[in-house]
Design a protein around this motif. Structure first.
Motif, PDB file in Angstrom:
ATOM      1  N   HIS A  98       0.842  -1.193   0.000  1.00 52.57           N
ATOM      2  CA  HIS A  98       0.000   0.000   0.000  1.00 52.57           C
ATOM      3  C   HIS A  98       0.877   1.243   0.000  1.00 52.57           C
ATOM      4  CE1 HIS A  98       0.769  -0.328   4.396  1.00 52.57           C
ATOM      5  NE2 HIS A  98       0.538   0.978   4.439  1.00 52.57           N
ATOM      6  N   SER A 100       1.052   5.124   1.706  1.00 48.50           N
ATOM      7  CA  SER A 100       0.508   5.904   2.815  1.00 48.50           C
ATOM      8  C   SER A 100       0.857   7.378   2.630  1.00 48.50           C
ATOM      9  CB  SER A 100       1.079   5.398   4.146  1.00 48.50           C
ATOM     10  OG  SER A 100       0.519   6.116   5.229  1.00 48.50           O
ATOM     11  N   SER A 102       0.172  11.414   4.282  1.00 50.09           N
ATOM     12  CA  SER A 102      -0.205  12.137   5.487  1.00 50.09           C
ATOM     13  C   SER A 102      -1.397  13.053   5.222  1.00 50.09           C
ATOM     14  CB  SER A 102       0.976  12.987   5.984  1.00 50.09           C
ATOM     15  OG  SER A 102       2.086  12.186   6.279  1.00 50.09           O
ATOM     16  N   TYR A 122     -14.063   3.206   2.851  1.00 54.18           N
ATOM     17  CA  TYR A 122     -12.824   3.226   3.623  1.00 54.18           C
ATOM     18  C   TYR A 122     -13.011   2.458   4.925  1.00 54.18           C
ATOM     19  CZ  TYR A 122     -15.197   6.863   6.331  1.00 54.18           C
ATOM     20  OH  TYR A 122     -16.096   7.550   7.096  1.00 54.18           O
ATOM     21  N   ARG A 127      -3.981   2.779  14.882  1.00 52.19           N
ATOM     22  CA  ARG A 127      -2.801   1.927  14.779  1.00 52.19           C
ATOM     23  C   ARG A 127      -1.822   2.114  15.942  1.00 52.19           C
ATOM     24  NH1 ARG A 127      -4.387  -2.154  11.603  1.00 52.19           N
ATOM     25  NH2 ARG A 127      -4.352  -1.686   9.374  1.00 52.19           N
ATOM     26  N   SER A 132      -5.495   5.968  10.993  1.00 51.44           N
ATOM     27  CA  SER A 132      -5.511   5.858   9.535  1.00 51.44           C
ATOM     28  C   SER A 132      -6.874   5.529   8.950  1.00 51.44           C
ATOM     29  CB  SER A 132      -4.522   4.774   9.082  1.00 51.44           C
ATOM     30  OG  SER A 132      -3.194   5.130   9.394  1.00 51.44           O
ATOM     31  N   TYR A 134      -8.186   3.698   5.328  1.00 52.42           N
ATOM     32  CA  TYR A 134      -7.710   2.881   4.211  1.00 52.42           C
ATOM     33  C   TYR A 134      -8.782   2.842   3.134  1.00 52.42           C
ATOM     34  CZ  TYR A 134      -4.004   1.187   7.290  1.00 52.42           C
ATOM     35  OH  TYR A 134      -2.916   1.099   8.126  1.00 52.42           O
ATOM     36  N   ILE A 143      -4.687   2.589  -0.491  1.00 54.04           N
ATOM     37  CA  ILE A 143      -4.194   3.916  -0.143  1.00 54.04           C
ATOM     38  C   ILE A 143      -4.514   4.175   1.324  1.00 54.04           C
ATOM     39  CG2 ILE A 143      -4.351   6.393  -0.591  1.00 54.04           C
ATOM     40  CD1 ILE A 143      -3.140   4.799  -2.918  1.00 54.04           C
ATOM     41  N   GLU A 144      -3.482   4.435   2.103  1.00 50.67           N
ATOM     42  CA  GLU A 144      -3.651   4.778   3.513  1.00 50.67           C
ATOM     43  C   GLU A 144      -3.534   6.289   3.667  1.00 50.67           C
ATOM     44  OE1 GLU A 144      -1.582   3.936   7.892  1.00 50.67           O
ATOM     45  OE2 GLU A 144      -0.654   3.158   6.062  1.00 50.67           O
ATOM     46  N   LEU A 145      -4.480   6.881   4.361  1.00 53.71           N
ATOM     47  CA  LEU A 145      -4.444   8.307   4.689  1.00 53.71           C
ATOM     48  C   LEU A 145      -4.230   8.381   6.196  1.00 53.71           C
ATOM     49  CD1 LEU A 145      -7.412   9.474   2.447  1.00 53.71           C
ATOM     50  CD2 LEU A 145      -4.964   9.496   1.902  1.00 53.71           C
ATOM     51  N   SER A 146      -3.031   8.775   6.590  1.00 49.93           N
ATOM     52  CA  SER A 146      -2.599   8.615   7.976  1.00 49.93           C
ATOM     53  C   SER A 146      -2.335   9.958   8.633  1.00 49.93           C
ATOM     54  CB  SER A 146      -1.315   7.769   7.999  1.00 49.93           C
ATOM     55  OG  SER A 146      -0.793   7.684   9.311  1.00 49.93           O
ATOM     56  N   THR A 147      -2.652  10.034   9.925  1.00 52.59           N
ATOM     57  CA  THR A 147      -2.309  11.228  10.684  1.00 52.59           C
ATOM     58  C   THR A 147      -1.639  10.810  11.981  1.00 52.59           C
ATOM     59  OG1 THR A 147      -3.153  13.330  11.554  1.00 52.59           O
ATOM     60  CG2 THR A 147      -4.535  11.398  11.885  1.00 52.59           C
TER      61      THR A 147
END
Length: 207
Positions: A98, A100, A102, A122, A127, A132, A134, A143-147
């Motif tokens: 995947h 990732s 931010s 999604y 985590r 996140s 997904y 696609i991971e959208l992570s903060t």
């Protein structure tokens, strides 16, 4: 390298190696067609299309460059006769699991709504040290959208994670959790307030 890779040290110190890279310049993927690639990465994820030119190794395809938001670039080789395939990828050694990217923690709720608005399903997971969403692009790429749960300086990210890893092991935890991240920041003298994010499962089966 020892016979047991799990005993290799986890550290932010530079290894004694003949090459030391200085960062990620760009990552290139094989895309489908130009229209749907631009539609997802520019129009949904908000990455400016900063360069378009022929693929220098294959002039019959086009090379698209997108700015991911911090000057780091992701690029795609695309062809207009290549159809998108949203089927999930079959993973094997050497494949990409995947990507990732931010996102701003203050816009986390807006991002979820935006994905809903464009019909992108999604999953949301806590985590431990980050939070996140997904989803998938038009070609089935996860696609991971992570903060981050804390504002970590980019130039100290490796140091913070390596310290959190040491604290996790000392604590006997299965994975790094928010408390390890907070303790790592405190130990390293990095002043950072936690970000308020919604509760979510870990998604790992280790609750």
């Amino acid at each position: 390298m020892s016979d047991d890779p799990s005993t290799e040290p986890v550290t932010a110190d530079r290894p004694d190696s003949p090459i030391h890279v200085t960062g990620t310049d760009h990552i290139t993927l094989i895309g489908s067609n130009e229209e749907e690639t631009i539609e997802f990465y520019r129009d949904v994820l908000g990455m400016p299309l900063v360069l378009r030119q022929p693929n220098l190794d294959d002039p019959d395809s086009t090379h698209l460059f997108f700015d991911t938001g911090d000057g780091r670039i992701i690029t795609f080789f695309v062809r207009d006769d290549r159809q998108s395939n949203p089927q999930p990828h079959r993973h094997r050694a050497g494949s990409v699991h995947h990507l990732s990217f931010s996102i701003d923690p203050e816009r986390f709720g807006e991002v979820k709504q935006a994905l809903n608005d464009v019909g992108r399903g999604y999953n949301e997971f806590d985590r431990g040290i980050f939070h996140s969403l997904y989803t998938q692009d038009h070609n089935g790429m996860v696609i991971e959208l992570s903060t981050d749960k804390y504002d970590i300086p980019n130039d100290r990210r490796g140091e913070v994670l390596a310290t959190a890893q040491r604290l996790r092991v000392e604590d006997g935890s299965d994975f790094a959790e928010e408390e390890h991240l907070a303790a790592a920041l405190d130990e390293l003298g990095i002043d950072s307030d936690p970000v308020e994010l919604p509760d979510a499962p870990t998604g790992s089966g280790v609750e």
